[in-house]
Design a protein around this motif. Structure first.
Motif, PDB file in Angstrom:
ATOM      1  N   GLU A  44       0.609  -1.174   0.061  1.00  0.00           N
ATOM      2  CA  GLU A  44      -0.317  -0.021  -0.069  1.00  0.00           C
ATOM      3  C   GLU A  44       0.866   1.345  -0.156  1.00  0.00           C
ATOM      4  N   LYS A  50       2.151   1.829  -3.355  1.00  0.00           N
ATOM      5  CA  LYS A  50       0.983   2.007  -4.229  1.00  0.00           C
ATOM      6  C   LYS A  50       0.806   3.746  -4.025  1.00  0.00           C
ATOM      7  N   ALA A  81       2.144  -0.403  -8.944  1.00  0.00           N
ATOM      8  CA  ALA A  81       1.250  -0.015  -9.914  1.00  0.00           C
ATOM      9  C   ALA A  81      -0.206   0.036  -8.947  1.00  0.00           C
ATOM     10  N   SER A  82      -0.657   0.873  -9.252  1.00  0.00           N
ATOM     11  CA  SER A  82      -2.110   1.242  -8.364  1.00  0.00           C
ATOM     12  C   SER A  82      -3.023   0.142  -8.570  1.00  0.00           C
ATOM     13  N   GLN A  83      -3.121  -0.647  -9.672  1.00  0.00           N
ATOM     14  CA  GLN A  83      -3.946  -1.531 -10.008  1.00  0.00           C
ATOM     15  C   GLN A  83      -3.645  -3.075  -9.216  1.00  0.00           C
ATOM     16  N   ILE A  84      -2.385  -3.084  -8.645  1.00  0.00           N
ATOM     17  CA  ILE A  84      -2.258  -4.231  -8.146  1.00  0.00           C
ATOM     18  C   ILE A  84      -3.279  -4.475  -7.047  1.00  0.00           C
ATOM     19  N   TYR A  85      -3.721  -5.717  -6.881  1.00  0.00           N
ATOM     20  CA  TYR A  85      -4.601  -6.251  -5.643  1.00  0.00           C
ATOM     21  C   TYR A  85      -3.545  -6.691  -4.752  1.00  0.00           C
ATOM     22  N   THR A  86      -3.763  -5.836  -3.357  1.00  0.00           N
ATOM     23  CA  THR A  86      -2.653  -5.893  -2.448  1.00  0.00           C
ATOM     24  C   THR A  86      -2.673  -7.113  -1.810  1.00  0.00           C
ATOM     25  N   ALA A 134       5.308  -0.138 -10.948  1.00  0.00           N
ATOM     26  CA  ALA A 134       4.734   0.586 -11.696  1.00  0.00           C
ATOM     27  C   ALA A 134       5.276   1.214 -13.070  1.00  0.00           C
TER      28      ALA A 134
END
Length: 202
Positions: A142, A145, A151-156, A200
């Motif tokens: 987090e 991100k 990358a912001s679209q990564i599912y944490t 990212a």
């Protein structure tokens, strides 16, 4: 003549017992380790062992507590003061590899407990360890991100589980090959692949 280990204070005796179990697990199936084997390894009688632990389950619970405390503390120290979240994740990854190389009995104990069908205090402690571990990794992801490093679209949650799963895969491979120390050489290249999946892109 008695050895010095026979006259340890209670707290030290419990700690030595935990270390003896981890040492035995490095070369034996944990489910095959009996209290008689532990006592023999420590040059004690079973009666002396049971003065400090009421049962074998109590010993296993103490082992899981030892693993949890030391592994999580090792991860925290590795990441402390590392500004880059990705670099912090790498430091934690490598710290875990070093921990496994130093204590090869630990993954055997963890895998053994997690595979048990019944719920035991030791199994619940192992499950809590995995949860607390994933939370630590998730916080770093987090942070990455938020700074634009990851990358912001990564599912944490998935990324945290993959981090742990990648380590578990390396450990299993090293156990199958019979070369637990080889994990040190394999880990850096494996982490590069994991890291690239998070970074990212410009």
């Amino acid at each position: 003549m008695d050895t010095p280990s026979k006259h340890l204070p209670a707290d030290e005796r419990r700690a030595v017992t935990v270390e003896a179990v981890i040492a035995l697990a490095g070369s034996h199936n944990p489910s095959d380790i009996t209290t008689a084997a532990i006592a023999k390894h420590m040059n004690l009688t079973q009666g002396a062992l049971f003065r400090h632990f009421p049962s074998k389950e109590a010993i296993w619970e103490a082992v899981m507590e030892w693993v949890s405390e030391r592994l999580l503390a090792r991860l925290d120290r590795a990441a402390q003061g590392v500004a880059s979240p990705l670099d912090a994740l790498q430091a934690m990854f490598m710290a875990h590899m070093e921990f496994v190389a130093e204590h090869p009995g630990v993954p055997r104990m963890l895998f053994g407990e997690l595979q048990r069908s019944e719920s035991t205090p030791a199994k619940r402690m192992a499950q809590t360890l995995i949860q607390r571990y994933a939370e630590r990794i998730g916080r770093r992801i987090e942070q990455g991100k938020a700074t634009g490093e990851i990358a912001s679209q990564i599912y944490t949650h998935a990324a945290a589980i993959l981090f742990i799963g990648t380590i578990q895969g390396l450990v299993v491979q090293s156990l199958l090959s019979g070369d637990i120390q080889g994990i040190r050489a394999e880990a850096p290249g494996v982490f590069v692949l994991y890291r690239r999946g998070l970074e990212a892109r410009p």
